[in-house]
Design a protein around this motif. Structure first.
Motif, PDB file in Angstrom:
ATOM      1  N   THR B   7       0.851  -1.190   0.000  1.00  0.00           N
ATOM      2  CA  THR B   7       0.000   0.000   0.000  1.00  0.00           C
ATOM      3  C   THR B   7       0.887   1.241   0.000  1.00  0.00           C
ATOM      4  O   THR B   7       1.748   1.383   0.871  1.00  0.00           O
ATOM      5  CB  THR B   7      -0.929   0.052   1.234  1.00  0.00           C
ATOM      6  OG1 THR B   7      -0.274  -0.630   2.298  1.00  0.00           O
ATOM      7  CG2 THR B   7      -2.272  -0.545   0.947  1.00  0.00           C
ATOM      8  N   PRO B   8       0.656   2.109  -0.984  1.00  0.00           N
ATOM      9  CA  PRO B   8       1.461   3.340  -1.048  1.00  0.00           C
ATOM     10  C   PRO B   8       1.185   4.202   0.166  1.00  0.00           C
ATOM     11  O   PRO B   8       0.093   4.160   0.742  1.00  0.00           O
ATOM     12  CB  PRO B   8       0.974   4.018  -2.332  1.00  0.00           C
ATOM     13  CG  PRO B   8       0.244   2.976  -3.096  1.00  0.00           C
ATOM     14  CD  PRO B   8      -0.293   2.015  -2.103  1.00  0.00           C
ATOM     15  N   LYS B   9       2.190   4.993   0.558  1.00  0.00           N
ATOM     16  CA  LYS B   9       2.043   5.803   1.765  1.00  0.00           C
ATOM     17  C   LYS B   9       1.180   7.029   1.512  1.00  0.00           C
ATOM     18  O   LYS B   9       0.345   7.368   2.319  1.00  0.00           O
ATOM     19  CB  LYS B   9       3.428   6.216   2.275  1.00  0.00           C
ATOM     20  CG  LYS B   9       4.137   5.055   2.958  1.00  0.00           C
ATOM     21  CD  LYS B   9       5.413   5.501   3.661  1.00  0.00           C
ATOM     22  CE  LYS B   9       6.201   4.310   4.147  1.00  0.00           C
ATOM     23  NZ  LYS B   9       6.852   3.576   3.040  1.00  0.00           N
ATOM     24  N   SER B  10       1.417   7.697   0.373  1.00  0.00           N
ATOM     25  CA  SER B  10       0.696   8.951   0.128  1.00  0.00           C
ATOM     26  C   SER B  10      -0.723   8.684  -0.357  1.00  0.00           C
ATOM     27  O   SER B  10      -1.026   7.601  -0.876  1.00  0.00           O
ATOM     28  CB  SER B  10       1.441   9.798  -0.897  1.00  0.00           C
ATOM     29  OG  SER B  10       1.258   9.244  -2.176  1.00  0.00           O
ATOM     30  N   LYS B  11      -1.554   9.684  -0.186  1.00  0.00           N
ATOM     31  CA  LYS B  11      -2.941   9.557  -0.613  1.00  0.00           C
ATOM     32  C   LYS B  11      -3.027   9.461  -2.143  1.00  0.00           C
ATOM     33  O   LYS B  11      -3.754   8.640  -2.692  1.00  0.00           O
ATOM     34  CB  LYS B  11      -3.738  10.777  -0.124  1.00  0.00           C
ATOM     35  CG  LYS B  11      -5.045  10.370   0.519  1.00  0.00           C
ATOM     36  CD  LYS B  11      -5.762  11.575   1.066  1.00  0.00           C
ATOM     37  CE  LYS B  11      -7.254  11.295   1.084  1.00  0.00           C
ATOM     38  NZ  LYS B  11      -8.037  12.452   1.501  1.00  0.00           N
ATOM     39  N   PHE B  12      -2.241  10.342  -2.785  1.00  0.00           N
ATOM     40  CA  PHE B  12      -2.229  10.334  -4.251  1.00  0.00           C
ATOM     41  C   PHE B  12      -1.718   8.989  -4.766  1.00  0.00           C
ATOM     42  O   PHE B  12      -2.283   8.414  -5.704  1.00  0.00           O
ATOM     43  CB  PHE B  12      -1.351  11.469  -4.785  1.00  0.00           C
ATOM     44  CG  PHE B  12      -1.202  11.419  -6.283  1.00  0.00           C
ATOM     45  CD1 PHE B  12      -2.280  11.754  -7.108  1.00  0.00           C
ATOM     46  CD2 PHE B  12      -0.014  11.006  -6.876  1.00  0.00           C
ATOM     47  CE1 PHE B  12      -2.164  11.693  -8.486  1.00  0.00           C
ATOM     48  CE2 PHE B  12       0.112  10.933  -8.253  1.00  0.00           C
ATOM     49  CZ  PHE B  12      -0.969  11.288  -9.054  1.00  0.00           C
ATOM     50  N   GLY B  13      -0.669   8.497  -4.093  1.00  0.00           N
ATOM     51  CA  GLY B  13      -0.115   7.196  -4.471  1.00  0.00           C
ATOM     52  C   GLY B  13      -1.168   6.112  -4.418  1.00  0.00           C
ATOM     53  O   GLY B  13      -1.277   5.281  -5.321  1.00  0.00           O
ATOM     54  N   LYS B  14      -1.975   6.142  -3.352  1.00  0.00           N
ATOM     55  CA  LYS B  14      -3.044   5.142  -3.199  1.00  0.00           C
ATOM     56  C   LYS B  14      -4.058   5.262  -4.336  1.00  0.00           C
ATOM     57  O   LYS B  14      -4.443   4.275  -4.939  1.00  0.00           O
ATOM     58  CB  LYS B  14      -3.738   5.356  -1.856  1.00  0.00           C
ATOM     59  CG  LYS B  14      -3.376   4.292  -0.850  1.00  0.00           C
ATOM     60  CD  LYS B  14      -4.280   4.420   0.365  1.00  0.00           C
ATOM     61  CE  LYS B  14      -3.464   4.162   1.615  1.00  0.00           C
ATOM     62  NZ  LYS B  14      -3.328   5.263   2.536  1.00  0.00           N
ATOM     63  N   TRP B  15      -4.448   6.541  -4.558  1.00  0.00           N
ATOM     64  CA  TRP B  15      -5.430   6.811  -5.624  1.00  0.00           C
ATOM     65  C   TRP B  15      -4.927   6.286  -6.964  1.00  0.00           C
ATOM     66  O   TRP B  15      -5.613   5.582  -7.690  1.00  0.00           O
ATOM     67  CB  TRP B  15      -5.666   8.334  -5.694  1.00  0.00           C
ATOM     68  CG  TRP B  15      -6.639   8.734  -6.772  1.00  0.00           C
ATOM     69  CD1 TRP B  15      -7.997   8.792  -6.649  1.00  0.00           C
ATOM     70  CD2 TRP B  15      -6.329   9.129  -8.112  1.00  0.00           C
ATOM     71  NE1 TRP B  15      -8.562   9.197  -7.832  1.00  0.00           N
ATOM     72  CE2 TRP B  15      -7.565   9.405  -8.749  1.00  0.00           C
ATOM     73  CE3 TRP B  15      -5.152   9.263  -8.836  1.00  0.00           C
ATOM     74  CZ2 TRP B  15      -7.644   9.825 -10.073  1.00  0.00           C
ATOM     75  CZ3 TRP B  15      -5.227   9.682 -10.143  1.00  0.00           C
ATOM     76  CH2 TRP B  15      -6.465   9.959 -10.762  1.00  0.00           C
ATOM     77  N   PHE B  16      -3.660   6.605  -7.265  1.00  0.00           N
ATOM     78  CA  PHE B  16      -3.065   6.202  -8.540  1.00  0.00           C
ATOM     79  C   PHE B  16      -2.928   4.688  -8.618  1.00  0.00           C
ATOM     80  O   PHE B  16      -3.306   4.057  -9.604  1.00  0.00           O
ATOM     81  CB  PHE B  16      -1.700   6.872  -8.704  1.00  0.00           C
ATOM     82  CG  PHE B  16      -1.068   6.607 -10.039  1.00  0.00           C
ATOM     83  CD1 PHE B  16      -1.377   7.395 -11.142  1.00  0.00           C
ATOM     84  CD2 PHE B  16      -0.182   5.545 -10.212  1.00  0.00           C
ATOM     85  CE1 PHE B  16      -0.814   7.138 -12.368  1.00  0.00           C
ATOM     86  CE2 PHE B  16       0.385   5.286 -11.443  1.00  0.00           C
ATOM     87  CZ  PHE B  16       0.067   6.095 -12.528  1.00  0.00           C
ATOM     88  N   ASN B  17      -2.428   4.124  -7.546  1.00  0.00           N
ATOM     89  CA  ASN B  17      -2.132   2.688  -7.542  1.00  0.00           C
ATOM     90  C   ASN B  17      -3.394   1.841  -7.659  1.00  0.00           C
ATOM     91  O   ASN B  17      -3.366   0.740  -8.202  1.00  0.00           O
ATOM     92  CB  ASN B  17      -1.364   2.327  -6.279  1.00  0.00           C
ATOM     93  CG  ASN B  17      -0.552   1.062  -6.472  1.00  0.00           C
ATOM     94  OD1 ASN B  17       0.134   0.916  -7.478  1.00  0.00           O
ATOM     95  ND2 ASN B  17      -0.652   0.142  -5.543  1.00  0.00           N
ATOM     96  N   ASP B  18      -4.499   2.361  -7.152  1.00  0.00           N
ATOM     97  CA  ASP B  18      -5.762   1.634  -7.290  1.00  0.00           C
ATOM     98  C   ASP B  18      -6.203   1.567  -8.737  1.00  0.00           C
ATOM     99  O   ASP B  18      -6.891   0.643  -9.152  1.00  0.00           O
ATOM    100  CB  ASP B  18      -6.863   2.321  -6.468  1.00  0.00           C
ATOM    101  CG  ASP B  18      -6.660   2.052  -4.986  1.00  0.00           C
ATOM    102  OD1 ASP B  18      -5.869   1.133  -4.675  1.00  0.00           O
ATOM    103  OD2 ASP B  18      -7.262   2.760  -4.165  1.00  0.00           O
ATOM    104  N   ARG B  19      -5.795   2.588  -9.502  1.00  0.00           N
ATOM    105  CA  ARG B  19      -6.216   2.654 -10.899  1.00  0.00           C
ATOM    106  C   ARG B  19      -5.212   2.006 -11.837  1.00  0.00           C
ATOM    107  O   ARG B  19      -5.584   1.355 -12.816  1.00  0.00           O
ATOM    108  CB  ARG B  19      -6.451   4.115 -11.289  1.00  0.00           C
ATOM    109  CG  ARG B  19      -7.789   4.614 -10.785  1.00  0.00           C
ATOM    110  CD  ARG B  19      -7.777   6.079 -10.401  1.00  0.00           C
ATOM    111  NE  ARG B  19      -9.050   6.479  -9.784  1.00  0.00           N
ATOM    112  CZ  ARG B  19      -9.332   6.312  -8.500  1.00  0.00           C
ATOM    113  NH1 ARG B  19      -8.425   5.765  -7.682  1.00  0.00           N
ATOM    114  NH2 ARG B  19     -10.499   6.672  -8.023  1.00  0.00           N
TER     115      ARG B  19
END
Lengths: 259, 420
Positions: B7-19
């Motif tokens: 799981t990415p640490k940053s919020k944006f990272g999470k958003w991006f990684n989910d997509r």
């Protein structure tokens, strides 16, 4: 580290095998100490200028050099004639240009940007003037012959009387180093054929060496730059490799495994 | 594929990684558990990736200056060598890069043969590798044609003529390949197009090759299955990255030596003579890396059978996972196979040597014996050996025994055999 020696020896073995395969078909060529050989090899400027003289006074009456321009004579790493000298050399040739505004071709004195003027209009004309044999273009000749510089150097000195029993046809000459010993070019050099401006004695050996050096340059005009850059690149790579080696040792020391 | 959820640490990272799970992929690649006992023969995968990228980058640059036309190709290469800024450097890297690529791929293949990396569950990795190797040969052959020198022209003539051996349709196929009745401008332009295309096919296959590798993980010198991740593995980064990097630098030193000091030694002098359909060179020799197969081709007196033999020599490799019947992977524990392995290496080197020699007299005899042995190795020796060979005891893990933690192979083997 043991594995490295293995890798290295495999590579060397490959090379040795490869070299042998090509060495088998070579005759023993004459050798001389070429200025351009070795890690720091550079062209002997004097030899290049004398070599150009031999080329222009002797070879160029039959052999073209279509990939070389007069401007190259000025460039660094070449004969390094002064710009005035090179301009004078270029201007001594008539170059066909055009068509002009009247639709006519015309001739003008050569410029630095022109390619070396060819002795014949085309291959057929060259063949017609040379008993059917085409005098090869000399631009990359050294690289186009198996023995390279040593071969050209030997060939120029390889003219001899044919051994008894060997009959030569009209217009064919005996040469020790030519493939099949028969060459259609008559012996181009004789002692004192050209008069060197720098007072060097124009022996056949000297002229052969000079003109071969010149031909090596026309074949590899960036040889000096290549050697210079190569040395820097390899030293850089070796230093980097040593640094990376110690970093690797440090990183792998966290684990009980040898690298 | 991934061994733990990332799981990415940053919020944006999470958003991006989910997509688009690029970050998960990066995490998988850095954490990828690799056997810690890989030796330097395993660094050639990375080296080969470097070779491919180098060939693509230098090739793109060359293509900007090269002219694929029978009347202009040779001259445009001289233009690159003389007038293009550092054109000589780019061309020499590309030309020698091909040889370096093959040197590395041969080491990579023979490493696989020694350690049994082609065996279950890695058959697909192996077959993808063989396809890559075939494409490499096609790309290299077509690339050698592009300078339009004498060897380019006559090499192309000889190799394309092989297709004429096919019964009935052979002649038609050759005319179709040439785009005319001899090797000429249409041949050159299509070879250039294909030479440009193939590296990208190879790149795609390399991605699949690595993907397929990441499913079972690397084989290793001991050749046993290991638990991942465990005490037997290290994360790919930084351990393998730095080791591959170190080996790559060593390789680059050799590479640089060729490029800067003997750039033409691996080529043939005749290729600096412009192609001339009226003059045949005394010996038509392919590049060194194709010589073993050239020797096999010429050792068979019949043209069609010669072509069949040459193709089988390569394709037989694809069947290798099933021809080798031994359950043990690594040659370390196969005393007999180890000897046959080295005989095969010698056999291939001999084939390469006689491939460069005229096909007559003693050379032809040697080529025939070596060809026969090549097939004997794969078709008879390997299948039989799997049943007959008495293998050495194999350790249970790389770090065996668990308490000692000694990676030393000798002790591991000793302890294993004393248990029996």
């Amino acid at each position: 580290m043991k594995n490295f020696y293995r890798i290295l020896s495999t590579a060397i073995f490959f090379l040795a095998v490869f070299n042998n395969t090509y060495a088998a078909e070579k005759a023993e060529y004459l050798k001389t100490n070429w200025s351009f050989k070795g890690l720091f090899g550079k062209f002997d400027r004097g030899a290049l200028q004398r070599g150009y003289q031999v080329y222009s006074e002797v070879c160029s009456s039959c052999h073209s050099m279509k990939y070389v321009s007069y401007r190259n004579l000025v460039e660094k790493g070449g004969p390094e004639f002064s710009e005035a000298q090179a301009k004078a050399i270029a201007a001594s040739f008539e170059v066909t240009d055009g068509p002009n505004s009247d639709g006519e071709m015309f001739t003008r004195p050569g410029k630095l940007s022109d390619r070396f003027v060819m002795p014949y209009e085309n291959v057929k004309a060259a063949q017609a003037a040379n008993g059917g044999a085409y005098p090869p273009d000399m631009s990359v000749l050294v690289k186009a012959r198996g023995g390279g510089a040593n071969y050209i150097y030997s060939l120029l000195q390889g003219y001899d009387d044919p051994p008894s029993g060997v009959i030569m046809d009209e217009g064919v000459y005996y040469n020790k180093y030519m493939y099949g010993n028969k060459i259609k070019m008559s012996n181009p050099l004789s002692d004192g054929l050209v008069e060197y401006a720098d007072g060097t004695e124009a022996t056949v050996e000297q002229m052969s060496k000079d003109v071969t050096t010149f031909l090596m340059w026309t074949a590899e005009p960036h040889l000096e730059a290549r050697h210079k850059m190569g040395f820097k690149a390899i030293v850089y790579l070796i230093i980097l490799t040593i640094l990376v080696y110690f970093s690797m040792k440090r990183i792998w020391s966290r684990i009980e495994t040898e690298v | 594929m991934s061994d733990h959820e990332y799981t990415p640490k940053s919020k944006f990272g999470k958003w991006f990684n989910d997509r688009l799970p690029l970050l998960s992929l990066a995490s998988h690649l850095t954490d990828y558990p690799t056997p810690k006992n890989l030796n330097y023969w395993w660094t050639f995968g990375g080296i080969l990736t470097f070779c491919l990228i180098t060939q693509i980058v230098t090739g793109l640059t060359l293509a900007m200056h090269y002219i694929a036309h029978a009347d202009m190709a040779f001259e445009s290469v001289e233009h690159i060598m003389r007038d293009v800024n550092y054109g000589w450097l780019i061309r020499y890297i590309h030309a020698n890069g091909a040889s370096m690529f093959f040197l590395a791929v041969y080491i990579h293949i023979f490493r696989s043969l020694f350690y049994g990396s082609y065996k279950s569950p890695r058959e697909i990795i192996w077959i993808l590798g063989i396809i890559i190797y075939l494409l490499m040969m096609a790309a290299a052959f077509m690339g050698y044609v592009l300078p339009w020198g004498q060897m380019s022209f006559w090499g192309a003539t000889v190799i394309t003529n092989l297709f004429s051996a096919i019964p009935l349709v052979g002649e038609g196929i050759v005319t179709w390949l040439w785009g005319g009745y001899s090797v000429d401008n249409p041949t050159l332009t299509r070879f250039f197009t294909l030479h440009y295309l193939i590296p990208f096919l190879i790149l795609g296959l390399v991605v699949l090759h690595i993907w397929a590798l990441h499913v079972p993980g690397n084989n290793n010198p001991v050749g046993i299955d290991i638990k991942k991740p465990s005490k037997d593995t290290v994360p790919f980064h930084p351990y393998i990255v730095i080791k591959d990097g170190f080996a790559l630098l060593m390789f680059m030193i050799v590479f640089a030596f060729f490029v800067f000091y003997t750039p033409n030694i691996l080529g043939h002098a005749d290729n600096y003579i412009e192609a001339n359909p009226l003059v045949t060179p005394a010996h038509i020799v392919p590049e060194w890396y194709l010589l073993p197969f050239y020797a096999i081709l010429r050792s068979v007196p019949d043209k069609l059978l010669g072509v069949v033999a040459m193709l089988s020599a390569i394709l037989i490799l694809a069947a290798l996972p099933w021809l080798d019947t031994s359950k043990i992977r690594s040659a370390v524990f196969r005393p007999l196979y180890k000897q046959f392995y080295w005989i095969l290496v010698a056999d291939v080197l001999i084939l390469g040597y006689v491939g460069a020699m005229p096909a007559e007299g003693l050379y032809l005899l040697i080529a025939r014996i070596a060809t026969a042995y090549y097939f004997l190795h794969f078709l008879v020796i390997l299948p039989v050996l799997g049943f007959k060979e008495k293998t050495l005891p194999v350790p249970l893990s790389i770090t065996e025994p668990v308490l000692g933690g000694s990676p030393n192979l000798a002790t591991a083997k000793y302890k294993e055999s004393s248990k029996n």
